[in-house]
Design an enzyme around this catalytic site. Structure first.
Site, PDB file in Angstrom:
ATOM      1  N   ALA A  65       0.965  -1.030  -0.007  1.00 33.99           N
ATOM      2  CA  ALA A  65      -0.042  -0.079  -0.130  1.00 33.99           C
ATOM      3  C   ALA A  65       0.723   1.359  -0.130  1.00 33.99           C
ATOM      4  O   ALA A  65       1.973   1.009   0.467  1.00 33.99           O
ATOM      5  CB  ALA A  65      -0.838  -0.098   1.178  1.00 33.99           C
ATOM      6  N   GLU A 111      -0.685  -9.342  -0.806  1.00 33.76           N
ATOM      7  CA  GLU A 111      -2.096  -9.551  -0.487  1.00 33.76           C
ATOM      8  C   GLU A 111      -2.982  -9.105  -1.666  1.00 33.76           C
ATOM      9  O   GLU A 111      -4.005 -10.007  -2.035  1.00 33.76           O
ATOM     10  CB  GLU A 111      -2.713  -8.535   0.426  1.00 33.76           C
ATOM     11  CG  GLU A 111      -2.016  -8.756   1.735  1.00 33.76           C
ATOM     12  CD  GLU A 111      -2.241  -7.542   3.027  1.00 33.76           C
ATOM     13  OE1 GLU A 111      -1.861  -6.483   2.457  1.00 33.76           O
ATOM     14  OE2 GLU A 111      -2.965  -7.543   3.981  1.00 33.76           O
ATOM     15  N   GLU A 131       4.430  -5.151   7.235  1.00 33.17           N
ATOM     16  CA  GLU A 131       3.865  -3.986   7.957  1.00 33.17           C
ATOM     17  C   GLU A 131       4.240  -4.034   9.482  1.00 33.17           C
ATOM     18  O   GLU A 131       4.313  -2.641   9.692  1.00 33.17           O
ATOM     19  CB  GLU A 131       2.371  -4.162   7.702  1.00 33.17           C
ATOM     20  CG  GLU A 131       1.735  -4.400   6.226  1.00 33.17           C
ATOM     21  CD  GLU A 131       1.785  -5.642   5.546  1.00 33.17           C
ATOM     22  OE1 GLU A 131       2.510  -6.448   6.034  1.00 33.17           O
ATOM     23  OE2 GLU A 131       0.876  -5.581   4.600  1.00 33.17           O
TER      24      GLU A 131
HETATM   25  N1  CAA Z   1       4.516   3.269  -0.595  1.00 34.22           N
HETATM   26  C1  CAA Z   1       4.874   4.366  -1.163  1.00 34.22           C
HETATM   27  N2  CAA Z   1       6.244   4.464  -1.669  1.00 34.22           N
HETATM   28  C2  CAA Z   1       7.112   3.419  -1.940  1.00 34.22           C
HETATM   29  C3  CAA Z   1       6.531   2.190  -1.181  1.00 34.22           C
HETATM   30  C4  CAA Z   1       5.149   2.076  -0.776  1.00 34.22           C
HETATM   31  N3  CAA Z   1       5.085   0.873  -0.119  1.00 34.22           N
HETATM   32  N4  CAA Z   1       7.546   1.239  -1.488  1.00 34.22           N
HETATM   33  C5  CAA Z   1       8.876   1.727  -2.165  1.00 34.22           C
HETATM   34  N5  CAA Z   1       8.001   3.143  -2.381  1.00 34.22           N
HETATM   35  C6  CAA Z   1       8.975   4.271  -3.077  1.00 34.22           C
HETATM   36  C7  CAA Z   1      10.208   4.508  -2.067  1.00 34.22           C
HETATM   37  O1  CAA Z   1       9.789   5.762  -1.332  1.00 34.22           O
HETATM   38  C8  CAA Z   1      10.990   5.230  -3.208  1.00 34.22           C
HETATM   39  O2  CAA Z   1      10.473   6.512  -3.596  1.00 34.22           O
HETATM   40  P1  CAA Z   1      11.535   7.952  -3.569  1.00 34.22           P
HETATM   41  O3  CAA Z   1      12.610   7.590  -4.907  1.00 34.22           O
HETATM   42  O4  CAA Z   1      10.579   8.830  -4.089  1.00 34.22           O
HETATM   43  O5  CAA Z   1      12.277   8.108  -2.336  1.00 34.22           O
HETATM   44  C9  CAA Z   1      10.799   4.421  -4.540  1.00 34.22           C
HETATM   45  O6  CAA Z   1       9.488   3.838  -4.152  1.00 34.22           O
HETATM   46  C10 CAA Z   1      11.851   3.259  -4.570  1.00 34.22           C
HETATM   47  O7  CAA Z   1      11.894   2.660  -3.365  1.00 34.22           O
HETATM   48  P2  CAA Z   1      13.460   2.365  -2.558  1.00 34.22           P
HETATM   49  O8  CAA Z   1      14.305   3.526  -2.795  1.00 34.22           O
HETATM   50  O9  CAA Z   1      13.130   2.049  -1.077  1.00 34.22           O
HETATM   51  O10 CAA Z   1      13.789   0.988  -3.527  1.00 34.22           O
HETATM   52  P3  CAA Z   1      14.863  -0.227  -2.868  1.00 34.22           P
HETATM   53  O11 CAA Z   1      15.062  -0.789  -4.002  1.00 34.22           O
HETATM   54  O12 CAA Z   1      15.820   0.424  -2.027  1.00 34.22           O
HETATM   55  O13 CAA Z   1      13.938  -0.904  -1.872  1.00 34.22           O
HETATM   56  C11 CAA Z   1      11.925  -2.038  -1.083  1.00 34.22           C
HETATM   57  C12 CAA Z   1      12.661  -1.663  -2.331  1.00 34.22           C
HETATM   58  C13 CAA Z   1      12.826  -3.278  -0.168  1.00 34.22           C
HETATM   59  C14 CAA Z   1      10.841  -2.536  -1.558  1.00 34.22           C
HETATM   60  C15 CAA Z   1      11.409  -0.624  -0.374  1.00 34.22           C
HETATM   61  O14 CAA Z   1      11.147   0.155  -1.162  1.00 34.22           O
HETATM   62  C16 CAA Z   1      10.384  -1.134   0.805  1.00 34.22           C
HETATM   63  O15 CAA Z   1      10.904  -1.555   1.883  1.00 34.22           O
HETATM   64  N6  CAA Z   1       9.229  -0.616   0.495  1.00 34.22           N
HETATM   65  C17 CAA Z   1       8.005  -0.738   1.354  1.00 34.22           C
HETATM   66  C18 CAA Z   1       7.679  -2.041   1.546  1.00 34.22           C
HETATM   67  C19 CAA Z   1       6.487  -1.936   2.866  1.00 34.22           C
HETATM   68  O16 CAA Z   1       6.784  -1.670   3.811  1.00 34.22           O
HETATM   69  N7  CAA Z   1       5.272  -2.574   2.199  1.00 34.22           N
HETATM   70  C20 CAA Z   1       3.948  -2.711   2.943  1.00 34.22           C
HETATM   71  C21 CAA Z   1       3.385  -1.474   2.918  1.00 34.22           C
HETATM   72  S1  CAA Z   1       1.984  -1.259   4.077  1.00 34.22           S
HETATM   73  C22 CAA Z   1       0.849  -2.135   3.556  1.00 34.22           C
HETATM   74  O17 CAA Z   1       0.972  -2.575   2.398  1.00 34.22           O
HETATM   75  C23 CAA Z   1      -0.275  -2.281   4.311  1.00 34.22           C
HETATM   76  C24 CAA Z   1      -1.511  -3.242   3.818  1.00 34.22           C
HETATM   77  O18 CAA Z   1      -1.285  -4.403   4.222  1.00 34.22           O
HETATM   78  C25 CAA Z   1      -2.345  -2.884   3.043  1.00 34.22           C
END
Ligand code: CAA
Length: 257
Positions: A65, A111, A131
């Site tokens: 998300a 999901e 999460e």
């Molecule tokens: N939401 C918003 N933006 C996101 C995102 C997310 N879930 N995941 C990645 N991005 C964005 C980053 O902020 C970044 O943006 P900027 O360039 O503006 O900084 C861009 O995408 C690239 O991401 P990274 O620089 O972090 O890329 P990476 O290769 O270093 O890492 C990753 C990749 C491990 C997937 C990392 O991006 C990450 O950990 N993302 C979040 C994963 C996460 O926590 N997901 C769960 C979300 S909560 C949820 O989903 C709730 C639910 O159950 C419904």
């Protein structure tokens, strides 16, 4: 129709939907679901479409998300806007949806893949429910669907530690149906979808509905449901044609596809 957050195309009787927010690793925003749900509505209504493939990019199916969109939420705004509920449209689709997953399928991305009917994974796929690292928990069915796919022990491990599962572990655990090389992912998923789309559509949809029943009801009620639906298929021309074609040693010419 042009969408802001997804790309759509059709190949024969298969629709391909590609999540398209590359700068955000396909983070699942509310706007993305407006687009995705509209595309699903249109393919559901299109009699020329028999199966749908949902995919992302090479790097990410979807990284969850949209955290930036959710960060300012309060429990009141989450409740009043019914955060996540529009996602459920995917799981209610009546025609089958195959998730073709390469790269990250994290949080809501995992999901979303699990809301589809089955998952074909690239060898680069990584699944997780991270999460917990954000001080929250899965909110789009992860605690329920992941547990049904992989069992309690692995689901607890994934959701409580936030660790990722690679494609091999995901296949071993029953989360994905098959693994293919990354550069063959979409073509393989499209071929599988074309095969399904070439079958009798009522049979396809009734099989999907019946398998889904297995998650919602007891064994005896599920088997009873299956039997009634099976009986009803004998009202279709395709049952008669499919069985006659077998006897004649030829390919069936299904009318309802
Ligand atoms: N939401 C918003 N933006 C996101 C995102 C997310 N879930 N995941 C990645 N991005 C964005 C980053 O902020 C970044 O943006 P900027 O360039 O503006 O900084 C861009 O995408 C690239 O991401 P990274 O620089 O972090 O890329 P990476 O290769 O270093 O890492 C990753 C990749 C491990 C997937 C990392 O991006 C990450 O950990 N993302 C979040 C994963 C996460 O926590 N997901 C769960 C979300 S909560 C949820 O989903 C709730 C639910 O159950 C419904």
């Amino acid at each position: 129709m042009a969408y802001e957050n997804i790309l759509v195309e059709t190949r024969g009787r298969v629709a391909l939907i590609t999540l398209n927010r590359p700068k955000a690793l396909n983070a699942l925003s509310s706007g993305l679901f407006v687009d995705l749900n509209a595309a699903l509505d249109s393919f559901e209504a299109d009699e020329n479409i028999g199966c749908i493939v949902l995919t992302g990019s090479e790097k990410a199916f979807a990284a969850g998300a949209d955290i930036k969109e959710m960060q300012p939420y309060t429990s009141v705004t989450a409740y009043l806007t019914d955060l996540i509920t529009p996602w459920e449209r995917v799981s209610r689709n009546r025609k089958p949806i195959i998730a073709a997953v390469a790269g990250y399928a994290l949080g809501g991305g995992c999901e979303l893949a699990m809301m589809c009917d089955f998952i074909i994974a690239a060898d680069t796929a990584k699944f997780g429910q991270p999460e917990i690292n954000l001080g929250v928990m899965p909110g789009a069915g992860g605690t329920q669907r992941l547990t049904r796919f992989v069992g309690k022990s692995k689901a607890m491990d994934m959701c409580l530690t936030g660790r990722m599962m690679d494609a091999a572990e995901a296949e071993r655990s029953g989360l994905v149906s098959r693994i293919v090389p990354a550069d063959e992912l979409v073509d393989t998923a499209m071929d599988v979808a074309a095969k399904i789309a070439d079958m009798s559509l009522p049979a396809v949809m009734m099989i999907k509905e019946s398998v889904d029943r297995a998650y919602e009801t007891t064994m005896s009620e599920g088997v009873r449901f299956e039997r009634r639906v099976f009986h009803s298929l004998f009202a279709t021309e395709d049952q008669s044609e499919g069985m006659q074609a077998f006897i004649d040693k030829r390919s069936p010419n299904f009318r309802n596809r």
